[in-house]
Write an enzyme that holds these catalytic residues in place. Sequence first.
Site, PDB file in Angstrom:
ATOM      1  N   CYS A 138      34.261   4.197 -25.344  1.00 31.09           N
ATOM      2  CA  CYS A 138      33.495   3.962 -24.121  1.00 31.09           C
ATOM      3  C   CYS A 138      34.299   4.307 -22.879  1.00 31.09           C
ATOM      4  O   CYS A 138      33.951   3.900 -21.775  1.00 31.09           O
ATOM      5  CB  CYS A 138      33.015   2.511 -24.060  1.00 31.09           C
ATOM      6  N   GLY A 145      38.862   2.103 -25.507  1.00 35.87           N
ATOM      7  CA  GLY A 145      38.889   2.225 -24.053  1.00 35.87           C
ATOM      8  C   GLY A 145      39.944   3.240 -23.680  1.00 35.87           C
ATOM      9  O   GLY A 145      41.119   2.883 -23.509  1.00 35.87           O
ATOM     10  N   HIS A 173       0.830  -1.209   0.000  1.00 33.95           N
ATOM     11  CA  HIS A 173       0.000   0.000   0.000  1.00 33.95           C
ATOM     12  C   HIS A 173       0.866   1.261   0.000  1.00 33.95           C
ATOM     13  O   HIS A 173       0.617   2.201  -0.759  1.00 33.95           O
ATOM     14  CB  HIS A 173      -0.922  -0.008   1.229  1.00 33.95           C
TER      15      HIS A 173
END
Length: 837
Positions: free
Chosen positions: A759, A709, A429
């Site tokens: 990346c 990288g 709830h």
Amino acid sequence: MRTSTQLTCTLNFAEIGLKDISLVGGKNASLGELFNSLRPEGVGVLDGFATTADAYRSLLAQGELEYELRSLLSDFDYEDVEELGRRGHAARVAVLDMPLPKELRTAIMTAYEKLCDRLGREPELAVRSSATAEDLPEASFAGAAETFLNVRGREPLLRAVHQCFASLFTDRAISYRARLGYDQLKVAISVGVQPMVRSDKASSGVIFTLDTESGFRDVVLINSAYGLGEYVVQGVVTPDEWLVFKPTLKTGHRPIIGRRLGTKEVRLVYGDGSRTTRSEVTPLAERTKFSLSDDEVIKLARWACVIEDYYSKEAGHPQPMDIEWAKDGVTGELFVVQARPETVHSAKARELVAEIYHLDSKHGPPLVTGQAVGEKIGVGRVRNVRETAQLQKVEAGDVLVARLTDPDWEPVMRRVAAIVTDQGGRTAHAAIVSREFGIPCIVGSGNATEILHDGDEATVACSEGPEGHVYAGRIAFDVEKVAAAEVPRTRTQIMLTIGDPSRALQMSFIPNDGVGLARTEFIVTNHIGIHPMALARYPNLKDDKAVKEMASRIGDEEPREFFVRRFSEGVAHIAAAFYPKPVIVRTSDFKSNEYARLLGGVEFEPKEENPMLGFRGASRYYDSRYADGFALECAALLRVRKEMGLTNVKIMIPFCRTIAEAKRVIACLADHGLKQGDDGLEIYAMCELPANVVRADEFLKVFDGYSIGSNDLTQLILGIDRDSGTVSHLFDENDRAVLSLIADVIDKARRAKKPIGICGQAPSDFPEFARWLVQQGITSISLNPDVAIKTKLVIAAEENLQYGVQPLKSDVKKLTTDESLAPQQSGANQYATAQTG
């Protein structure tokens, strides 16, 4: 067929459908629709009947009841909890004191006897309320009125119907109608009557056909706990949870992309004597197991898609659903016992502005943790509420702390800064109400009421992933507002770097072209925690203590499956969030000292002077010291692509030193079923060694693409161990030597007609670096989600200069000319030199 013009008190489910909401309420109209339209499609639905709104109104017409109720429910402040309680109680007593009309009693008994005839037995009954304003698009009214379970016999049935009528005047229901402007007596109530499903001997729960935290539409969220379903709906227990991906489920795959084992502390079962139901402690052996099999999860998910598709067609627009289900422990059958439109996320307009919350100052460790609901932050004074009478002391802006919340608390809950509960899961709830009101909430903390004290200042943070944290004191935070609609498209693909699968669904709403780097290390560390080789060799390990600890974590699951399931579901969670866009998954790239910290890892890892340059990356995958561990990774990735159907996953190999090694790893992947080209499988390599740049022409004949990288490439070009604090100040991706090699490899990839991205951290940290990459013609840039929008604006501005694309919108121009993004003179000279160098 209904033809009589006389008062109709009851209708069988076979006689009603969605067109009858005004007559039998949303809940019963939906049950009739399910029974008539979806049971023939294979969805398990039970027979039953409903009393009508006219039947309820016939009770109001008795004596002075309507007048008395109107007097009680007029001219008072419904936010005054004590006054609301007094008037609600008086209204319920008035309804129960008025006898049911004889005509209504007779109609209910007749309908019940006919139901028994159709079933061939006299069943225990579930008697549920269905208000006529319930489940309409603008109202989340489910659960406001009562449900009675295991009702047996005629007189108990009549009492239950009468009590359902009275429950139209619970404190919560009165407050809710007043807040939405409904006339208290124009909302009527119907009562649905069905045979019980013996889930007291099995399990039951709730299904949403979207993710309730992010609003992501392409998943089915299933909750389950042992026993009758009321404890899941009310948030009394923390249930098991599964996430299933709809698009590939519909193509015949089995895409369970996530699961969480709930504590399932207690269960509601049949009572004895005067009690129809009772609570009992769930045996430990059952608590530690999932309450549904994978086959049952898939079956429920498919039913949920069938139901959603049907209701969407009827509505003329996509319609997410909120579904209750139960499993019969006697027959083993599954049943849908309720289906209604989901009215929180689906009712919200698609906001063009996203709010991203960040704590912006240091803080101590969390005092309390639990499941985060939403992604906001709230600060305030703690109010620890142990009983309803204490709600009077809760003021606007407080942090409400309780064992669990009650529907009658809603007038107070909607004005607090945050909510923290000891019990419950994401369908509790407290969780449902906090989502509706946009309040940060933590459920299932276990001990918040013991740790947090009245008057303490606290910060409730739901912005740090799936685990919510409560910190001491008022901690400053920022709210970043992102106008996603104003972000222009770019020629350069803007991809995201994702590590934590649990945040992927939310991150998918950031404008993107996919995931340029999905880090698997987070999955191994946080979802598995055991060295892959230890699982491959279990229980034949030297460390008896590690074996014992592994046994407690694995339980009855086969050790290899323990790894494969968790790894595959972590990867699949990310892949599903961005489907069908590409998701480039880097195979594990721990260093040996990091692997050794995993449980059972010491036995399998060498002690190296410089692990940064040692036994890592591609060299591990075919080496006998790790080959069996890599086989588990491959099995997981194969499951993601084959069984789950997520063929948008690409594989990326880190730290590949030589051409021979590259070919060996490609062959190794093929041996494990991951053959380059099959079902469009592409295999990339990280470009992070000088050798990858110098011999790029040869590497790119083996691999389908490159991703730079920049972190490792920088350290190896400059000869700096980035783990060493002694020389870390010399680490600089903007160094001319680094830029020269990056420019060189981008040029080689373009000439080879192979995609090349980046990346590393640099584009996220340095906007000018991102501009320079655009100038070099890089294919894609992978960014941290928190800077993706800002950096994309920088890239769009640079493309505007480079390619003459259409002008950006005025607010975007303002952002890109901000001083914070203007290049430093020295930096500009570096990039210019690198371009010509």
